[in-house]
Design a protein around this motif. Structure first.
Motif, PDB file in Angstrom:
ATOM      1  N   ARG A   1       6.005 -55.516   4.894  1.00  0.00           N
ATOM      2  CA  ARG A   1       5.251 -54.270   5.087  1.00  0.00           C
ATOM      3  C   ARG A   1       4.124 -54.143   4.078  1.00  0.00           C
ATOM      4  NH1 ARG A   1       6.414 -51.819   9.510  1.00  0.00           N
ATOM      5  NH2 ARG A   1       6.840 -49.681   8.829  1.00  0.00           N
ATOM      6  N   ASN A   2       3.481 -55.250   3.773  1.00  0.00           N
ATOM      7  CA  ASN A   2       2.459 -55.211   2.728  1.00  0.00           C
ATOM      8  C   ASN A   2       1.296 -56.158   3.005  1.00  0.00           C
ATOM      9  OD1 ASN A   2       1.550 -54.138   0.219  1.00  0.00           O
ATOM     10  ND2 ASN A   2       2.066 -56.082  -0.764  1.00  0.00           N
ATOM     11  N   GLN A   3       0.653 -56.004   4.159  1.00  0.00           N
ATOM     12  CA  GLN A   3      -0.535 -56.816   4.414  1.00  0.00           C
ATOM     13  C   GLN A   3      -1.757 -56.187   3.749  1.00  0.00           C
ATOM     14  OE1 GLN A   3      -0.240 -56.874   8.700  1.00  0.00           O
ATOM     15  NE2 GLN A   3       0.344 -59.024   8.686  1.00  0.00           N
ATOM     16  N   TRP A   4      -2.719 -57.030   3.456  1.00  0.00           N
ATOM     17  CA  TRP A   4      -3.974 -56.543   2.882  1.00  0.00           C
ATOM     18  C   TRP A   4      -5.075 -56.592   3.945  1.00  0.00           C
ATOM     19  CZ3 TRP A   4      -4.354 -59.460  -2.488  1.00  0.00           C
ATOM     20  CH2 TRP A   4      -3.322 -58.973  -3.328  1.00  0.00           C
ATOM     21  N   THR A   5      -5.970 -55.611   3.887  1.00  0.00           N
ATOM     22  CA  THR A   5      -7.061 -55.588   4.868  1.00  0.00           C
ATOM     23  C   THR A   5      -7.986 -56.792   4.664  1.00  0.00           C
ATOM     24  OG1 THR A   5      -8.307 -54.168   3.369  1.00  0.00           O
ATOM     25  CG2 THR A   5      -7.113 -53.072   5.137  1.00  0.00           C
TER      26      THR A   5
ATOM     27  N   ARG B   1       0.411 -51.347  -3.879  1.00  0.00           N
ATOM     28  CA  ARG B   1       0.132 -52.111  -2.661  1.00  0.00           C
ATOM     29  C   ARG B   1      -1.372 -52.237  -2.469  1.00  0.00           C
ATOM     30  NH1 ARG B   1       2.646 -47.626  -1.362  1.00  0.00           N
ATOM     31  NH2 ARG B   1       4.500 -48.760  -0.824  1.00  0.00           N
ATOM     32  N   GLY B   2      -1.733 -53.066  -1.490  1.00  0.00           N
ATOM     33  CA  GLY B   2      -3.158 -53.270  -1.228  1.00  0.00           C
ATOM     34  C   GLY B   2      -3.786 -54.188  -2.270  1.00  0.00           C
ATOM     35  N   GLN B   3      -4.947 -54.744  -1.914  1.00  0.00           N
ATOM     36  CA  GLN B   3      -5.578 -55.678  -2.859  1.00  0.00           C
ATOM     37  C   GLN B   3      -5.955 -54.979  -4.159  1.00  0.00           C
ATOM     38  OE1 GLN B   3      -9.371 -57.322  -1.799  1.00  0.00           O
ATOM     39  NE2 GLN B   3      -9.010 -59.218  -2.914  1.00  0.00           N
TER      40      GLN B   3
ATOM     41  N   ARG C   1      -7.168 -51.045   0.225  1.00  0.00           N
ATOM     42  CA  ARG C   1      -7.237 -52.326   0.920  1.00  0.00           C
ATOM     43  C   ARG C   1      -5.861 -52.831   1.349  1.00  0.00           C
ATOM     44  NH1 ARG C   1     -11.822 -55.403  -2.673  1.00  0.00           N
ATOM     45  NH2 ARG C   1     -13.414 -53.816  -2.453  1.00  0.00           N
ATOM     46  N   GLY C   2      -5.024 -51.882   1.723  1.00  0.00           N
ATOM     47  CA  GLY C   2      -3.748 -52.246   2.325  1.00  0.00           C
ATOM     48  C   GLY C   2      -3.830 -51.927   3.808  1.00  0.00           C
ATOM     49  N   VAL C   3      -3.181 -52.740   4.629  1.00  0.00           N
ATOM     50  CA  VAL C   3      -3.160 -52.446   6.061  1.00  0.00           C
ATOM     51  C   VAL C   3      -2.195 -51.277   6.265  1.00  0.00           C
ATOM     52  CG1 VAL C   3      -2.528 -53.320   8.348  1.00  0.00           C
ATOM     53  CG2 VAL C   3      -3.677 -54.830   6.711  1.00  0.00           C
TER      54      VAL C   3
ATOM     55  N   LEU D   1       0.435 -48.556   7.734  1.00  0.00           N
ATOM     56  CA  LEU D   1       1.552 -48.631   8.667  1.00  0.00           C
ATOM     57  C   LEU D   1       1.212 -47.726   9.853  1.00  0.00           C
ATOM     58  CD1 LEU D   1       4.325 -48.234   5.964  1.00  0.00           C
ATOM     59  CD2 LEU D   1       3.424 -50.358   6.909  1.00  0.00           C
TER      60      LEU D   1
ATOM     61  N   GLU E   1       8.580 -45.315   6.313  1.00  0.00           N
ATOM     62  CA  GLU E   1       8.041 -45.188   4.956  1.00  0.00           C
ATOM     63  C   GLU E   1       7.254 -43.889   4.782  1.00  0.00           C
ATOM     64  OE1 GLU E   1       7.965 -47.890   6.805  1.00  0.00           O
ATOM     65  OE2 GLU E   1       8.227 -49.713   5.595  1.00  0.00           O
TER      66      GLU E   1
END
Lengths: 102, 287
Positions: free
Chosen positions: A46-50, B194-196, B253-255, B257, B263
């Motif tokens: 549950r932790n993809q980056w754009t 989370r996120g870049q 920069r996180g996709v 949910l 969550e």
């Protein structure tokens, strides 16, 4: 060996390396598959980056345009980003506690 | 020989005791204690902003300094969320195709109950937010669910919040291990980076409230749910809690949910619980 010959040999050698370095469609497919697999693993966490998604899209776009060098570079970057997001998700399983207000 | 054996045995028991003594406080620290969490959470913010009254926190960035507070007072004269409240009121009482209305789905006909959401529904075994409850109501009455981030959902929740203004947030955690787990998962989500950009929710809303990110003043996490939904000048429209979470994720920069995933509902549960006692101020307006 005349000067002429040396230059010619050098040119042939250079051409040879250039061919060896140019990426093929197969290289792109392998690099893309590896990046995509890593990104799916990040998705399961549950932790993809754009930015991973953008790089994957850029890779596909370059491949569609026939630029496999660019496509492979982008796919490799996507894989690195996906791996970083996996690392982040795994390490945060414990690290989040350091941020908690107690 | 006997003495050596005795010494070894003594040594082992001492070690075992020491190990036990070390693990006991560790166990105590891992125990889920929402009451203690909420107390510590409030104390942190009250000490960080000693000039603010507890009820000020629900106005987000507008509570952070005098200039912003003045802007808020002026905005409240012609609030940009007014249209949403009117639309929500109209929608709320308009019958579905089957003749029923939203009023039939909620206690007290849905008036003045916003402070009780999210709640833990023991039948469903999960946290039910107001947004989810509204769509469940629609589906139970044969209507298609609304998009969670769009205007209709914002209008309905705006109206319901408006009828609950001033009521203290009142989130319950029933005596059910699943409820406690949902709370804990929400807390973990809130503090997880989370996120870049490697941001947790808490990076902005605990470590940096009152600071600016570009032109925006960050809201404190305490009471942040009490103001939902919000009209944001940046969006030029109303936004639901779902919309806020999704945009927060993409900004780091996180996709994001899917709205109303576990969550998101859990983190809303956590954030609302720790703000128990603070008044509902929604719908809110934000820069």
């Amino acid at each position: 060996m005349s000067m002429h010959r040396i230059v010619l040999t050098a040119l042939f050698l250079l051409a040879g390396t250039a061919v060896a370095l140019a990426a093929s469609e197969a290289d792109y497919k392998a690099a893309y598959a590896a990046a995509d697999a890593a990104n799916k693993e990040a998705g399961a966490l549950r932790n993809q980056w754009t930015t991973t998604a953008s790089m994957l899209a850029a890779s596909k776009k370059a491949a569609d345009a026939g630029d496999f060098d660019k496509a492979v570079d982008a796919a490799r970057e996507a894989e690195e980003l996906a791996k970083a997001s996996i690392y982040q998700a795994k390490s945060e399983k414990e690290l989040w506690k350091d941020m908690e207000i107690r | 020989m006997m003495t050596l054996r005795a010494a070894i045995r003594f040594g082992f028991s001492a070690l075992a005791l020491a190990a036990l003594a070390v693990s006991l406080p560790a166990l105590a620290a891992d125990k889920i204690d929402p009451v203690a969490d909420a107390k510590a959470f409030k104390k942190f913010f009250y000490e960080k902003f000693p000039k603010l009254k507890p009820e000020d926190f629900v106005n987000g960035p507008y509570s952070m300094d005098e200039g912003l507070h003045k802007q808020w007072v002026e905005k409240e004269e012609f609030p940009p969320y007014e249209f949403a409240v009117d639309l929500g009121k109209e929608m709320f009482t308009k019958p579905f195709k089957n003749g029923k209305t939203y009023e039939d789905c909620f206690p007290n006909k849905g008036i003045g109950i916003r402070q009780n959401y999210p709640l833990f529904d023991e039948k469903q075994g999960k946290v039910v937010t107001l947004e989810l409850a509204l769509n469940q109501c629609r589906e139970a009455n044969g209507e298609a669910p609304y998009n969670y981030v769009r205007d209709e959902m914002a209008a309905l929740t705006a109206y319901m919040a408006f009828t609950s203004r001033g009521k203290p947030m009142d989130i319950k955690i029933p005596d059910d291990p699943r409820a406690l787990e949902a709370y804990q998962m929400g807390k973990e989500y809130f503090y997880t980076r989370r996120g870049q950009l490697n941001f947790a929710c808490s990076t902005c809303h605990v470590q940096s409230p009152g600071e600016r990110v570009r032109t925006e003043v960050l809201a404190p996490a305490l009471g942040i749910m009490n103001a939902m939904p919000i009209y944001r000048s940046e969006w030029n429209s109303m936004g639901t809690t779902s919309r806020r979470f999704v945009t927060c994720n993409s900004q780091t920069r996180g996709v994001p949910l899917t709205p109303q995933d576990d969550e998101y509902r859990n983190v809303e549960y956590y954030l609302s619980y720790v703000a128990n006692g603070l008044p509902i101020s929604g719908p809110g307006a934000r820069p």
